[in-house]
Design a protein around this motif. Structure first.
Motif, PDB file in Angstrom:
ATOM      1  N   PRO A 201      14.516 -56.713  33.254  1.00 47.60           N
ATOM      2  CA  PRO A 201      15.092 -57.659  32.276  1.00 47.60           C
ATOM      3  C   PRO A 201      14.372 -59.003  32.237  1.00 47.60           C
ATOM      4  CG  PRO A 201      16.822 -56.569  33.549  1.00 47.60           C
ATOM      5  CD  PRO A 201      15.525 -56.213  34.194  1.00 47.60           C
ATOM      6  N   GLU A 202      13.915 -59.500  33.396  1.00 47.17           N
ATOM      7  CA  GLU A 202      13.253 -60.814  33.426  1.00 47.17           C
ATOM      8  C   GLU A 202      11.935 -60.813  32.654  1.00 47.17           C
ATOM      9  OE1 GLU A 202      16.159 -60.527  36.623  1.00 47.17           O
ATOM     10  OE2 GLU A 202      14.483 -59.249  35.994  1.00 47.17           O
ATOM     11  N   LEU A 203      11.309 -59.660  32.481  1.00 51.19           N
ATOM     12  CA  LEU A 203      10.029 -59.578  31.774  1.00 51.19           C
ATOM     13  C   LEU A 203      10.189 -59.189  30.307  1.00 51.19           C
ATOM     14  CD1 LEU A 203       7.790 -57.820  34.488  1.00 51.19           C
ATOM     15  CD2 LEU A 203       8.010 -60.269  33.981  1.00 51.19           C
ATOM     16  N   GLN A 204      11.426 -59.012  29.871  1.00 51.86           N
ATOM     17  CA  GLN A 204      11.666 -58.678  28.478  1.00 51.86           C
ATOM     18  C   GLN A 204      11.955 -59.931  27.659  1.00 51.86           C
ATOM     19  OE1 GLN A 204      14.903 -55.856  28.704  1.00 51.86           O
ATOM     20  NE2 GLN A 204      13.517 -54.108  29.028  1.00 51.86           N
ATOM     21  N   ILE A 205      11.780 -59.802  26.365  1.00 52.30           N
ATOM     22  CA  ILE A 205      12.058 -60.908  25.444  1.00 52.30           C
ATOM     23  C   ILE A 205      13.116 -60.452  24.452  1.00 52.30           C
ATOM     24  CG2 ILE A 205       9.740 -61.884  25.678  1.00 52.30           C
ATOM     25  CD1 ILE A 205       9.052 -60.626  22.983  1.00 52.30           C
ATOM     26  N   GLU A 206      13.724 -61.436  23.762  1.00 51.75           N
ATOM     27  CA  GLU A 206      14.744 -61.134  22.763  1.00 51.75           C
ATOM     28  C   GLU A 206      14.169 -61.290  21.363  1.00 51.75           C
ATOM     29  OE1 GLU A 206      18.164 -63.526  23.403  1.00 51.75           O
ATOM     30  OE2 GLU A 206      18.662 -62.607  25.339  1.00 51.75           O
ATOM     31  N   ASP A 207      14.591 -60.357  20.493  1.00 55.18           N
ATOM     32  CA  ASP A 207      14.153 -60.463  19.103  1.00 55.18           C
ATOM     33  C   ASP A 207      15.093 -61.382  18.331  1.00 55.18           C
ATOM     34  OD1 ASP A 207      16.402 -58.956  18.954  1.00 55.18           O
ATOM     35  OD2 ASP A 207      15.436 -57.121  18.210  1.00 55.18           O
ATOM     36  N   ALA A 208      14.944 -61.406  17.025  1.00 54.14           N
ATOM     37  CA  ALA A 208      15.753 -62.309  16.197  1.00 54.14           C
ATOM     38  C   ALA A 208      17.232 -61.952  16.246  1.00 54.14           C
ATOM     39  CB  ALA A 208      15.251 -62.263  14.751  1.00 54.14           C
ATOM     40  N   THR A 217       2.669 -58.430  25.677  1.00 56.92           N
ATOM     41  CA  THR A 217       1.483 -58.129  26.488  1.00 56.92           C
ATOM     42  C   THR A 217       1.550 -56.702  27.033  1.00 56.92           C
ATOM     43  OG1 THR A 217       1.317 -60.458  27.136  1.00 56.92           O
ATOM     44  CG2 THR A 217       0.122 -58.853  28.475  1.00 56.92           C
ATOM     45  N   LEU A 218       2.728 -56.341  27.554  1.00 55.10           N
ATOM     46  CA  LEU A 218       2.886 -54.984  28.043  1.00 55.10           C
ATOM     47  C   LEU A 218       2.775 -53.972  26.911  1.00 55.10           C
ATOM     48  CD1 LEU A 218       5.870 -55.470  30.546  1.00 55.10           C
ATOM     49  CD2 LEU A 218       3.424 -55.405  31.044  1.00 55.10           C
TER      50      LEU A 218
END
Length: 489
Positions: A201-208, A217-218
């Motif tokens: 979870p810490e390496l994920q991002i949120e969309d709109a 990057t991954l």
């Protein structure tokens, strides 16, 4: 002799019973009688009884030497094999003694003209296994020779196709091919690591819309890995000599399953929103992303250990079937007993027999999650009996499975060593000057004229005269009988 009336009658012995011959096989002398040998008149020993009137030409066509003073026939053959073969005259069957090479024993039987049908069934299995090994060695040697050869009569595309097939499928063929295989291995590892790291979870991002998604990057690294896998599969498919067998191969199906989810999810992401709801598209994409775990099986292409394990499990289907049968019977019995016994307790966790199957599985395999457990004394006794039986049921087939693994692994090592030995013999007898084992004409199956003058024909002849158990009959249509005693050791 006298009959019942006391009259004397003369009884002439059978002609064959008066004939005896002395044979000396590898220094071991043995006296044989005609009435015994005449049981199989088509054999070499039976013909010895009638060869003396034919003179020395008839005698030496059957044996290596003859002493007229002692009336003794000499054979430069294996005495241990002869002791086994001579049993056919007394018992009607032949048993191969332990420690004798099956191929050498077969050659001995052919020399003594004893039909292979008299060989006992237990010994035939050893012979067929040895024949399979020699055929496998012959295929490997022929494949290497084909790779070394260049047929100038083929089109440029065919030569390029063969070169690309060697480059992609045979890392040992050249240094660039070995580097490519290492890169493919690294891409598989990187892709697998990225798939795992992308779920943190810490390496994920949120969309709109606030949904979690993989880091760009991954995602780019994943795209690069898929691009490599796709290029690798397409090149292998185009260079494959038989595209149908290539497509239905198990490992190639794994390659497709590792690549396909990426493109399907890409299509659903860009076009699926127009055809279905966005939530359904995301669920479909997530399900396809799970299929990426199939790419870890691609490691088996570069690992001989995983391949050996796969073949060992395939050869252990019977033992695995017995294991599953033992567990299935135990699960059914102990789950039914557990359900029946625990019904007397008011707070029982055993609601039904199908639900008790889960408890029996985790108990017999000694996992024991503790979500379902017995509360009565008899139920605990039943649980103790179930996991003891489970340990025994699992332990019984393990030894045969391990033996199959070790046997197959050792067999592969022997085949590799034997193949290398045959190639060294061919290079040795070709004079070693060509550096390519007899020249390209031999490797590509060219004409006999193309091999003469270059040592290739000499190598081909000497390969057919290779020693005992390393002789490869599949590479030659000629039948060769040894004239001197050869050891199998």
């Amino acid at each position: 002799m006298f009959d019942d009336a006391g009259c004397r009658h003369s009884m002439k012995p059978h002609p064959d019973s008066e004939v005896e011959i002395t044979v000396n096989v590898g220094g071991i002398r043995q006296v044989l009688y005609g009435d015994i040998l005449s049981r199989y008149p088509e054999t070499r020993l039976a013909e010895l009884m009638n060869c003396l009137p034919g003179g020395y030409d008839a005698i030496f066509s059957l044996c290596d030497d003859y002493d007229p003073g002692k009336r003794e026939f000499y054979f430069d053959r294996d005495p241990d094999a002869f002791k086994c073969i001579i049993e056919v005259y007394y018992y009607g069957e032949v048993h191969m003694k332990k420690g004798i090479c099956p191929i050498c024993f077969k050659n001995e039987m052919e020399f003594w003209r004893v039909d292979l049908g008299y060989l006992d069934e237990c010994c035939k299995s050893h012979l067929s296994e040895k024949n399979e090994e020699l055929e496998e060695i012959a295929r490997r040697v022929q494949t290497i020779l084909d790779d070394l050869g260049v047929d100038n009569t083929e089109s440029r595309w065919k030569r390029f196709q063969k070169y690309m097939w060697k480059f992609m499928e045979k890392p040992e063929s050249s240094f660039p091919a070995r580097v490519t295989a290492v890169l493919s291995f690294l891409f598989i590892l990187i892709s697998s690591v990225v798939m795992c790291v992308g779920t943190i979870p810490e390496l994920q991002i949120e969309d709109a819309e606030g949904n979690h998604m993989e880091h760009p990057t991954l995602d780019n690294i994943e795209t690069a890995c898929i691009g490599w896998f796709t290029l690798e599969y397409v090149l292998r498919l185009l260079s494959s000599p038989n595209k149908f067998h290539f497509a239905i191969s198990f490992m190639n199906i794994i390659d497709v399953l590792a690549i396909l989810p990426f493109y399907v999810s890409l299509i659903l992401t860009h076009l699926g929103a127009r055809l279905m709801e966005l939530s359904n598209v995301q669920q479909a994409v997530q399900a396809l992303r799970i299929m990426r775990i199939a790419r870890i099986f691609k490691l088996a292409r570069h690992s001989s250990g995983l391949q050996t394990l796969t073949y060992a499990l395939k050869s252990s289907f019977k033992e695995l079937g017995l294991l599953l049968m033992y567990l299935a019977v135990g699960i059914f019995v102990f789950s039914a007993l557990g359900y029946t016994i625990e019904q007397s307790h008011p707070d029982t966790l055993f609601k039904s027999i199908p639900q008790s199957f889960w408890w029996a599985i985790i108990t017999m395999t000694t996992v024991g999650y503790g979500d379902i457990y017995p509360k009565t004394t008899l139920g605990k006794l039943n649980a103790a009996t179930s996991f003891l039986c489970g340990v025994i049921a699992i332990a019984l087939p393990i030894h045969p499975i391990i033996n199959n693994f070790v046997k197959y692994y050792n067999k592969q090592r022997v085949l590799e060593t034997a193949t290398k030995h045959e190639l060294e013999l061919m290079e040795l007898y070709s004079g070693g000057g060509d550096g390519n084992i007899g020249g390209a004409a031999l490797a590509s199956g060219g004409s006999q004229q193309g091999m003469e003058g270059r040592g290739g024909l000499s190598a081909w002849r000497y390969t057919k005269l290779s020693h005992s158990d390393t002789f490869i009959p599949s590479l030659s249509s000629d039948i060769h009988h040894r004239t001197r005693l050869q050891s199998c050791k």
